[in-house]
Design an enzyme around this catalytic site. Sequence first.
Site, short mmCIF file in Angstrom:
data_model
loop_
_atom_site.label_atom_id
_atom_site.label_comp_id
_atom_site.label_asym_id
_atom_site.label_seq_id
_atom_site.Cartn_x
_atom_site.Cartn_y
_atom_site.Cartn_z
N GLU A 80 36.77 70.46 26.09
CA GLU A 80 35.64 71.16 26.70
C GLU A 80 35.17 72.35 25.87
O GLU A 80 35.97 73.11 25.35
CB GLU A 80 36.03 71.66 28.10
N ARG A 90 31.41 68.29 44.69
CA ARG A 90 30.83 67.03 45.21
C ARG A 90 31.76 66.41 46.25
O ARG A 90 31.34 65.70 47.15
CB ARG A 90 30.62 66.07 44.03
N CYS A 143 38.62 71.95 37.95
CA CYS A 143 38.95 72.09 36.53
C CYS A 143 38.13 73.20 35.88
O CYS A 143 38.67 74.06 35.18
CB CYS A 143 38.73 70.77 35.79
N HIS A 167 40.03 67.41 29.20
CA HIS A 167 40.01 66.40 30.26
C HIS A 167 40.60 65.09 29.72
O HIS A 167 40.30 64.69 28.59
CB HIS A 167 38.58 66.14 30.74
N1 PCA Z 1 40.39 67.01 37.70
C1 PCA Z 1 39.45 67.69 38.55
C2 PCA Z 1 40.26 68.75 39.26
C3 PCA Z 1 41.69 68.38 39.05
C4 PCA Z 1 41.66 67.37 37.99
O1 PCA Z 1 42.66 66.88 37.44
C5 PCA Z 1 38.24 68.24 37.81
O2 PCA Z 1 37.85 67.65 36.78
O3 PCA Z 1 37.65 69.23 38.22
#
Ligand code: PCA
Length: 215
Positions: A80, A90, A143, A167
Site C-alpha cells: 500500500e 461497507r 486495515c 494486503h
Molecule cells: N482485511 C480487512 C480488515 C482486516 C483484514 O484482514 C481490510 O482490508 O480492511
Amino acid sequence: MKHILLTGFEPFDGDHVNPSWEVAHALDGMYFGGAKVRALLLPCEFGRAREVLQSALAAQPFDVLLSLGLASNRPEVTVERVALNVDDARIPDNAGQQPVDRPVVPGGPTAYLASLPIKRMVAAVRAAGVPASVSQTAGTFVCNHVFYAGAHWRATRAPGLRVGFVHLPPLPVQAARHPGMTGMRLSMLTDAVRAALLAAVSHEDDAPLAGGAVS
Ligand code: PCA
C-alpha cells in the site's frame, strides 16, 4: 539490534482464517537483516485495533511497523502507498460497528504516505516468485484504519519508526467464498512477506521504479 513489529488480523466477514495472522505468526521471532520480528494479533474492530497497536508501540521502540491484512478480492500481494483519514465501512466489523465517513483521527492530516520503500518491496516480492504490485488505496475499512494509526504514531510520537502495510490474497481454503479467486498458498505468502521485510529493513530510500496507475 533493530526491532520489527509485524501485525496480522483475526478472521472477519464470516471467514474462519485470516492469512495475515497466519503469516505474521509464522515469522514471529525470526531475524531479517539483523532485525527481530515480533508478531501482534489485532482484532478486526475499529478503535480497538488501534488501541492494541498503540499499546505495543508504546511498550518498546520499534524501527519498522509492517501491518498485514487480507484483501479477499485481490489475486496478488499488494503493497500500500497511502493511508486515508477516513473510516467508511461497507460491512460491519467484528464488534458490529459500521462507521460512515468518520475520521480515524479527528483533525489529523487527510492522508499519510507509507514510509517504507514500497517499490523495492514489490520488486523483492516479485523476485521471490510471487505476483505483487503497488496499491493506491488500502480501502476505508479496518486495515486502512490501522495503517493510518501507525503512520500517525510515527508523525506524532516516533519519527524513527517506518510504517507500511501489505494486503495479502486469500488462502486456497478461502477461495470458494470469494468468487473469481483461486487463492495463494501460505508458503508463497510467507515467502512474499519475508522478501518484503528484508527489503524494508535493508533500505531507507525507495527506488525510482514505476508503480503508479493510470486510473
Ligand atoms: N482485511 C480487512 C480488515 C482486516 C483484514 O484482514 C481490510 O482490508 O480492511
